[in-house]
Each structure stands twice: as C-alpha cells, then as structure tokens.
Design an enzyme around this catalytic site. Structure first.
Site, PDB file in Angstrom:
ATOM      1  CD  GLU A  90      -3.200  -6.174   3.912  1.00  0.00           C
ATOM      2  OE1 GLU A  90      -3.222  -6.942   2.939  1.00  0.00           O
ATOM      3  OE2 GLU A  90      -2.626  -5.065   3.894  1.00  0.00           O
ATOM      4  CD  GLU A 118      -2.873  -1.210   2.333  1.00  0.00           C
ATOM      5  OE1 GLU A 118      -2.331  -1.543   3.412  1.00  0.00           O
ATOM      6  OE2 GLU A 118      -4.087  -0.949   2.232  1.00  0.00           O
TER       7      GLU A 118
HETATM    8  C1  3H9 Z   1      -1.318  -4.837   7.238  1.00  0.00           C
HETATM    9  O1  3H9 Z   1      -0.386  -4.497   6.579  1.00  0.00           O
HETATM   10  C2  3H9 Z   1      -2.532  -3.996   7.479  1.00  0.00           C
HETATM   11  C3  3H9 Z   1      -2.628  -2.814   6.572  1.00  0.00           C
HETATM   12  O2  3H9 Z   1      -3.269  -3.125   5.367  1.00  0.00           O
HETATM   13  C4  3H9 Z   1      -3.478  -1.694   7.150  1.00  0.00           C
HETATM   14  C5  3H9 Z   1      -3.029  -1.053   8.376  1.00  0.00           C
HETATM   15  C6  3H9 Z   1      -3.845   0.155   8.739  1.00  0.00           C
HETATM   16  N1  3H9 Z   1       4.731  -7.079  11.719  1.00  0.00           N
HETATM   17  O3  3H9 Z   1       8.014 -14.921   8.879  1.00  0.00           O
HETATM   18  P1  3H9 Z   1       9.381 -14.747   9.384  1.00  0.00           P
HETATM   19  C7  3H9 Z   1       8.253 -10.798  12.201  1.00  0.00           C
HETATM   20  S1  3H9 Z   1      -1.329  -6.366   7.989  1.00  0.00           S
HETATM   21  C8  3H9 Z   1       5.483  -7.422  12.766  1.00  0.00           C
HETATM   22  O4  3H9 Z   1       9.930 -15.755  10.319  1.00  0.00           O
HETATM   23  P2  3H9 Z   1      10.393 -15.101   6.705  1.00  0.00           P
HETATM   24  C9  3H9 Z   1       7.959 -12.249  12.539  1.00  0.00           C
HETATM   25  O5  3H9 Z   1       7.061 -12.342  13.598  1.00  0.00           O
HETATM   26  C10 3H9 Z   1       0.261  -7.061   7.632  1.00  0.00           C
HETATM   27  N2  3H9 Z   1       6.368  -8.451  12.753  1.00  0.00           N
HETATM   28  O6  3H9 Z   1      10.437 -14.553   8.191  1.00  0.00           O
HETATM   29  C11 3H9 Z   1       9.336 -12.773  12.864  1.00  0.00           C
HETATM   30  O7  3H9 Z   1       9.646 -12.351  14.177  1.00  0.00           O
HETATM   31  P3  3H9 Z   1      10.557 -13.257  15.144  1.00  0.00           P
HETATM   32  C12 3H9 Z   1       0.340  -7.636   6.276  1.00  0.00           C
HETATM   33  C13 3H9 Z   1       6.477  -9.150  11.633  1.00  0.00           C
HETATM   34  O8  3H9 Z   1      11.611 -14.579   6.052  1.00  0.00           O
HETATM   35  C14 3H9 Z   1      10.239 -11.995  11.903  1.00  0.00           C
HETATM   36  O9  3H9 Z   1       9.473 -10.856  11.499  1.00  0.00           O
HETATM   37  N3  3H9 Z   1       1.616  -8.305   6.106  1.00  0.00           N
HETATM   38  C15 3H9 Z   1       5.703  -8.860  10.490  1.00  0.00           C
HETATM   39  O10 3H9 Z   1      10.096 -16.549   6.698  1.00  0.00           O
HETATM   40  C16 3H9 Z   1      10.606 -12.782  10.673  1.00  0.00           C
HETATM   41  O11 3H9 Z   1       9.429 -13.301  10.064  1.00  0.00           O
HETATM   42  C17 3H9 Z   1       1.749  -9.630   6.320  1.00  0.00           C
HETATM   43  O12 3H9 Z   1       0.824 -10.318   6.636  1.00  0.00           O
HETATM   44  C18 3H9 Z   1       4.797  -7.768  10.558  1.00  0.00           C
HETATM   45  N4  3H9 Z   1       4.039  -7.401   9.507  1.00  0.00           N
HETATM   46  O13 3H9 Z   1       9.127 -14.388   6.036  1.00  0.00           O
HETATM   47  C19 3H9 Z   1       3.141 -10.191   6.117  1.00  0.00           C
HETATM   48  N5  3H9 Z   1       6.019  -9.741   9.515  1.00  0.00           N
HETATM   49  O14 3H9 Z   1      11.863 -13.366  14.445  1.00  0.00           O
HETATM   50  C20 3H9 Z   1       3.518 -11.068   7.257  1.00  0.00           C
HETATM   51  C21 3H9 Z   1       6.960 -10.544  10.027  1.00  0.00           C
HETATM   52  O15 3H9 Z   1      10.561 -12.506  16.422  1.00  0.00           O
HETATM   53  N6  3H9 Z   1       4.858 -11.566   7.174  1.00  0.00           N
HETATM   54  N7  3H9 Z   1       7.240 -10.200  11.306  1.00  0.00           N
HETATM   55  O16 3H9 Z   1       9.821 -14.570  15.237  1.00  0.00           O
HETATM   56  C22 3H9 Z   1       5.251 -12.559   6.356  1.00  0.00           C
HETATM   57  O17 3H9 Z   1       4.511 -13.071   5.550  1.00  0.00           O
HETATM   58  C23 3H9 Z   1       6.661 -13.063   6.503  1.00  0.00           C
HETATM   59  O18 3H9 Z   1       7.122 -12.667   7.769  1.00  0.00           O
HETATM   60  C24 3H9 Z   1       7.662 -12.546   5.442  1.00  0.00           C
HETATM   61  C25 3H9 Z   1       9.095 -13.017   5.848  1.00  0.00           C
HETATM   62  C26 3H9 Z   1       7.309 -13.158   4.085  1.00  0.00           C
HETATM   63  C27 3H9 Z   1       7.671 -11.062   5.366  1.00  0.00           C
END
Ligand code: 3H9
Length: 697
Positions: free
Chosen positions: A125, A105
């Site tokens: 999301e 976004e």
């Molecule tokens: C959103 O964006 C809402 C908006 O539209 C509107 C708002 C108003 N936040 O998965 P990993 C942490 S909703 C905080 O093991 P990978 C995760 O917990 C969001 N922390 O790595 C982990 O922590 P720890 C939409 C986050 O390389 C560390 O990062 N976005 C977030 O296998 C490493 O993560 C998503 O849904 C976050 N957003 O994969 C994306 N993301 O080391 C969610 C990750 O302490 N994330 N962490 O355990 C993912 O899909 C995967 O983390 C990603 C990396 C592909 C990015």
C-alpha cells in the site's frame, strides 16, 4: 458469466472460490460475494473446515484500486476480514501468485495459511501512498514481531513463500501449481485433527518483546532518509506502533484514521495515477493489441561503452545471447571488463549468485566484425551522438543484417528518420533509447520513425517488458520526450547560474521537490562532455546556442564524476558532490566576460523556471503528437529521470498546481526572460481557455 465468488463442498471441506479477473481484486462484487459464501459455509453442517482459494493467475492482489476516491459500498473490506476471523469453523487460505495488500489482509483474517512455493506476499500500500487499511498493520506484527512488519509495511517489499514461512506469516509451503489441491489436502488434515479456530487478533506473544523498544524511532529515522518528503511511510510506522501500544480494536481504529489521512493526501492521488499510467503506456495509441511481434532470440550491440555494456546486460539478464561489436580490441576488452565488474558487484551485494555471473557473462560475446551480426534479430547501435558515424553504421548494418532484423539506435536526441534514410529498410528502423545506467534505469523510450512498421513498434514494446523495463512509445523529434524537456530545464538551470544562482542552490530546489538529484549533479553523473558534444553538434548545424560556463568545464577536462570533477568535485571513490570554489571562480569569470551583474535569485524563481519550462515544452510535445497522452510524459519522467512518483509526473503535477497559474507564470517569463522556450504552448492556452487540465485530454 462465472459467479464472482462461489461456495461448493468437497466431502467435509467447504470451498469458497473467488473468480474475478484479472487479479481477483477485492472490489464490491467480491466483498459482497465473499460475505454470502461465508454465510453458506457457516451454515453448511457437513463442512467442518472452510477453504478460501482463487481462480486465475493469482490470489487476491489487494483492494480494488479503481474504487478509490469513490464512495465505498458496504460491506467494507475490514468487515469481510472480521467476518472471516470471527467464523467459528477453521478457515484456511490457499495462496498462489501474489497475496497483496487487502489480499494478504484477507488471508490474515483466516485461521490457517498455506502458500505455494512460487507465491509472494506483501503489503505494498505504501507504494500507492497508503497504509494497509484492513487490519494489516495490527495483524502482521502479531505474527512477525515489529521488525519484519515495519520492514514489509514501510517498503512494500514482496516476500517469497519460504521467507513468509520463516517469518510466521504462513503455516505451510506446498510445492506444485494447484492451490486448490494443496489447500484441500491441508484443510483435510486440519479437519482430521479437529484443529481449532486461531484468531490472529488474539495473539500477544510476538508483541511483548518489542513493546517500548527503540525500533520505532529507528524506522522513523530510516524512513526520513529513504523516503524524504513522503507522507505514507511515516503513517505506516505510526500504525504499526499502535499495535504495540493499544488494544486490538483501538489499534484498528487508529489504523483507520491514519489510512483516511493517507487517502486524502495528494501523494496518494499522484502514486495511484502513476500506477495506472505505468500500465496504460503499454497500450500504444493506434497499435492494435494483436499486432504480430517478431521473435527476438539474438541481439547485437554496436559499441562497448557505458551505454552499450549496460544495454547488453539487460538482454543477458533475460537469458538472450548478445554480441557486442567494437572497433578496437582494447575498447572491447575494457567494455567487457566493466560488465563483469558490474555483475561481480551485484554478486557481492547478494543480488545474484556467482553462478549467475558466469551464466550471464557466457551469454555476452565480443567481436570486432559486423559479420558476426548476420544472425541477430535485433541490433542496437550505442555509439556517441554523431550523425555521420551513426549513418555509416546503419549503412553497414543494412548490408550485413538478415531480412527482418530490427535495426535500432540508442540515440538520445538525433533524428531517427535521417538515420533510417541510409538503409533500404526504414520500416525496420526504430529508436530504443535507454537511460543511464542502462542496466538499472527502468525507462525504455521507444522512438517511432515515420516509416517504422507496426510490427517493429509492437516488438520493441514487448521487448521492454521482457527485459523488465517500462516501455513508452514516442514520436521522432530532437530529444524525443525526455531529453527535449530535460534540455529546456538544463538551459534554464544554466541560465539561472549565469544570472546569479549557484549550482547547489538550483540542485537543492530540485531535490527538495523530490528528485533524487539536481540538474548539475546529474550532469556530472552523465558526463559534462555529453551535453557539450550535443551543443557543439547543434552549433555546427547552425543553431544559435549561446556560450555557457558549462562549455568551459568541458574544455578544462572537468567531465564530471568520471574525472573526479565537474560542476562539483568528488573525493576519490565517492559519488557525493562537493561544491568547488574553483567552479565558483569559473562562473564569476564567465559572468564578467559576458558583462552579467549577478543578482539574488529566489528558490521560487528556480522552481518555476526549471519546472514550468518543462511543462510548457510537454504541452508542445502533446500538441505535436510526439507523446500520445500526458501520462506517457509522466512515465518518461518518473522512470527516466527520477521525477517523484508521489507527485504523479510533471503533467499530473501541473494539473494539481492549476494550468491557469502555470500559463500566467510562463507569460511572465516570456516578457521578462524571453526566448522561444517561454512562448506559451497553444495547447496550454487552449486548455486554460476551456477551463480544463491535461487529465481532460
Ligand atoms: C489495498 O489493498 C488497500 C487495503 O489495505 C485497504 C482497503 C480498505 N485493483 O500489473 P499488471 C489491474 S491497496 C484494481 O499489468 P502483472 C491492472 O491495472 C492495493 N486493478 O499485471 C491491470 O489492468 P489492465 C494493494 C488492479 O501480472 C491488470 O490488473 N495492492 C489491481 O504484471 C493486470 O495488472 C497492490 O498495490 C488492483 N489492486 O502484476 C497490488 N492490481 O490490464 C497492485 C492490478 O486493465 N498490483 N490491477 O491494465 C500489482 O502489483 C500487480 O498488478 C500484480 C500483477 C503483481 C498483482
């Protein structure tokens, strides 16, 4: 400490760099820092184009999920995206890694977008029970039209850079690994061309064609089928539709309302719990993160049956050579044939190429001799559940395998310590319990024996990640975490049918809860003989397992899907369970033999007896230290048995119902139904007495 967001200039390009590990999530420091850097860029008379780029492994991975449920500090993400879009100098986003959710976004608020060829973009999301809440539902369709926007937003699918280019989401794809260099080159070109500011909000051309079309009705129908019971996917369709029916600002308002509804829904809480739990399970209690991991390059598998073959595919998919040992050539040929067919089917569906089929098959070798396992770094035994046979196999492996090889059993119920006892190296023995179909199901329940070394534990957890599974470390007991709870549910479900329910009534209660299939459809899939053999083993061991109508099915050769009939009947080539009057007759006969007068059974009783018995057992599992945390149980159930992630897992769900209510009901069944399964767990009583939930552990 490096600054979270910094502004620098390279010649006439103002560079805004976000540096907020691990994934540059849009937490408050980033939002505030970005606003400030943007102001600096705006005011910098020597910068004619601004470039937004991220440090580390990825572009912005979304809003900071850790902030959800807490009061959000200004500036909000929507304000940041608006500020970017309203800037009167062109802003270019250079994307590497992933641009997800609020990250994409943010990029959509920029005027030009470049992605490295390896990048992936998405609005996931919906997988967190939400919808894009910072303009994504209004801006994406302005670039792609309705179809692609609805697809991406309702499924959360990540699209690769080249697809994003063809969909019109990015303007350019660049080779290489340096997003800043690629971004600077693009920004310089734009500066030379005096490129104008382009605001996505002002685009109307892609909207016109889909106004008033039936595409929204089509997506609602498809969501109804694919995401039954879920809240967010429908709100996603509503929000995207608003882009086509309302002016931009009002569309944003509508998006915000729908976003708030999702935010308040318990499904959002469940899915976000599941998101973090999936990551937490990798951190095993008492196992230091720097425990050395053994190098696993060659894998051996004992048994070319359904499980052995499926397990082999996982390793071949990850590029590791596998040797499968069988006792007879015929069984080996059959097993290898099934593996090839599975790969060919994936190729037909376009999931892999024909070349990949051949490459993977070339990694899998069949053998009739244990001698061929001398070089293996890991051997997984995957024969049927018979302790005597398993012991014989492990005795042989102990003689044949090289020192340091990990000897694993795929047993789903049996005692790992007893298996390890026949070897001279119990520290190298561990359980690796895959779930059927083993090449598909994401769970790997790793079972520690009392002697299993930390190195072996760390290695099998790392291997889970390597082969794309979610590994959960559990303790050793009958059935471990998953099957111990499942068997309680199974016994209760079977008893409910004894007492008067039909198998389809039981299954419907479970599918209405959100499981993809009910208890009995699942038994048919796994094979009625599997449970039968386990019960017979336990009877042999002297346990008091009452006779059941399920035994009769097995004895009549109704073994489930594989024989075309089990609890249900299956048409040739179909996996759809059809209720079978013959089974009704068999059940009626069984009731008569046992002197049972059937009674009307309510859906509520089915729900409570099938689910609360599991929760009570889960509490006992925690009490005994078989699972380290409630979240380990939640992940076992979500990834091993299809428990609806949007309910957060059985233990999270139990907290939502209220443990006092669950305890009261458990006590009620202790008094009415009886049996050790209804003896309340001490932990459950303790938590209720203290006014706490599983989440407080
Ligand atoms: C959103 O964006 C809402 C908006 O539209 C509107 C708002 C108003 N936040 O998965 P990993 C942490 S909703 C905080 O093991 P990978 C995760 O917990 C969001 N922390 O790595 C982990 O922590 P720890 C939409 C986050 O390389 C560390 O990062 N976005 C977030 O296998 C490493 O993560 C998503 O849904 C976050 N957003 O994969 C994306 N993301 O080391 C969610 C990750 O302490 N994330 N962490 O355990 C993912 O899909 C995967 O983390 C990603 C990396 C592909 C990015």
């Amino acid at each position: 400490m490096p600054q979270v967001v910094r502004y620098t200039r390279e010649d006439n390009i103002g560079v805004i760099t976000i540096d907020y590990p691990p994934v540059n999530a849009m937490g408050h420091p980033v939002r505030a820092g970005l606003m400030e850097a943007l102001q600096q860029g705006q005011g910098d008379v020597r910068a004619s184009v601004l470039l937004l780029v991220c440090e580390g492994r990825t572009f912005i991975a979304g809003a900071d999920i850790r902030e959800f449920g807490k009061p959000i500090q200004a500036p909000w993400l929507t304000e940041v995206v608006d500020a970017l879009e309203n800037t009167d100098k062109p802003v270019v986003a250079a994307i590497h890694g992933t641009a997800l959710g609020g990250g994409l976004e943010t990029a959509l608020g920029c005027h030009y977008r470049l992605a490295l060829a390896s990048a992936r973009l998405g609005l996931p999301e919906v997988k967190l029970g939400l919808l894009p809440g910072a303009g994504g539902t209004q801006r994406l369709p302005r670039l792609t039209g309705a179809e692609a926007a609805l697809d991406m937003i309702t499924t959360g699918r990540f699209v690769p850079a080249d697809e994003a280019l063809s969909l019109g989401i990015v303007d350019r794809v660049a080779e290489g690994t340096d997003p800043k260099a690629a971004g600077l080159a693009y920004a310089r070109e734009l500066a030379e061309q005096n490129a104008a500011v382009r605001r996505v909000r002002e685009r109307e051309d892609r909207l016109a064609g889909d106004r008033g079309s039936d595409i929204f009705a089509r997506f609602r129908a498809s969501v109804e089928k694919k995401a039954k019971g879920q809240f967010a996917p429908f709100r996603c369709v509503d929000a995207v539709e608003a882009a086509f029916t309302l002016p931009f600002e009002e569309g944003l308002k509508r998006e915000r309302e729908l976003f708030s509804q999702c935010m308040e829904s318990p499904q959002r809480a469940g899915l976000i719990h599941a998101f973090f739990a999936e990551r937490e399970v990798a951190k095993v209690k008492g196992l230091s993160r720097d425990t050395p991991v053994r190098d696993v390059q060659k894998v051996g598998i004992i048994g070319a049956g359904t499980m052995g073959g499926g397990i082999a595919m996982n390793f071949a998919n990850a590029g590791l050579p596998v040797t499968i040992v069988e006792v007879a050539q015929e069984a080996l040929d059959k097993g290898l044939g099934v593996i090839r067919r599975n790969y060919e089917n994936s190729a037909k569906k376009g999931r892999i190429s024909q070349q990949q089929v051949e490459e993977r098959m070339a990694l899998i070798h069949g053998s009739l001799s244990y001698e061929d396992l001398r070089e293996a770094d890991l051997v997984i035994e995957a024969v049927f559940e018979d302790m005597a046979i398993k012991k014989e196999i492990f005795g042989t492996l102990d003689k044949v395998c090289k020192p340091g090889a990990i000897l694993a059993s795929n047993t789903s119920t049996l005692d790992i310590d007893e298996i390890a006892s026949v070897t001279s190296r119990p520290e190298d023995v561990v359980g690796m319990h895959f779930f059927s179909p083993a090449n598909v199901m994401k769970l790997l329940e790793n079972v520690r024996g009392s002697a299993t070394s930390d190195e072996v534990k760390a290695t099998v957890m790392a291997l889970a990640k390597k082969i794309g599974k979610v590994g959960v470390m559990v303790g050793n007991c009958y059935g471990f975490v998953g099957n111990r709870m499942l068997h309680k549910r199974g016994a209760e479900a079977t008893a409910l049918v004894d007492e008067g329910a039909t198998p389809q009534q039981v299954d419907k209660v479970l599918t209405d809860l959100g499981y993809p299939m009910g208890q009995f459809a699942m038994s048919d899939l796994a094979g009625i003989d599997v449970g039968y053999r386990i019960r017979q083993e336990r009877r042999k061991a002297g346990e008091d397992i009452p006779p059941s109508w399920m035994d009769k099915l097995a004895e009549q050769g109704r073994l489930g899907q594989k024989t075309g009939a089990g609890v249900y009947r299956y048409e040739e080539g179909s996996r759809t369970p059809v209720p079978d009057p013959e089974v009704d007759r068999l059940i009626a006969e069984f009731r008569q033999e046992q002197g049972i007068t059937p009674r009307e059974i309510s859906d509520q009783e089915i729900l409570e007896r099938c689910m609360y018995v599991m929760i009570n057992e889960g509490a006992k599992i925690l009490e005994e230290g078989i699972a380290d945390r409630p979240l380990d149980i939640d992940i076992v159930w979500i990834y091993g048995y299809g428990f609806p992630a949007w309910r957060g897992g059985p233990m999270f769900w139990a907290d939502q119902i209220g443990l006092d209510r669950i305890l009261g009901t458990v006590k009620g069944y202790r008094d009415s139904v009886g049996g050790e399964q209804w003896q309340p767990a001490v932990l459950l009583e303790k938590l209720v007495a203290e006014g706490k939930g599983f989440a407080d552990l």
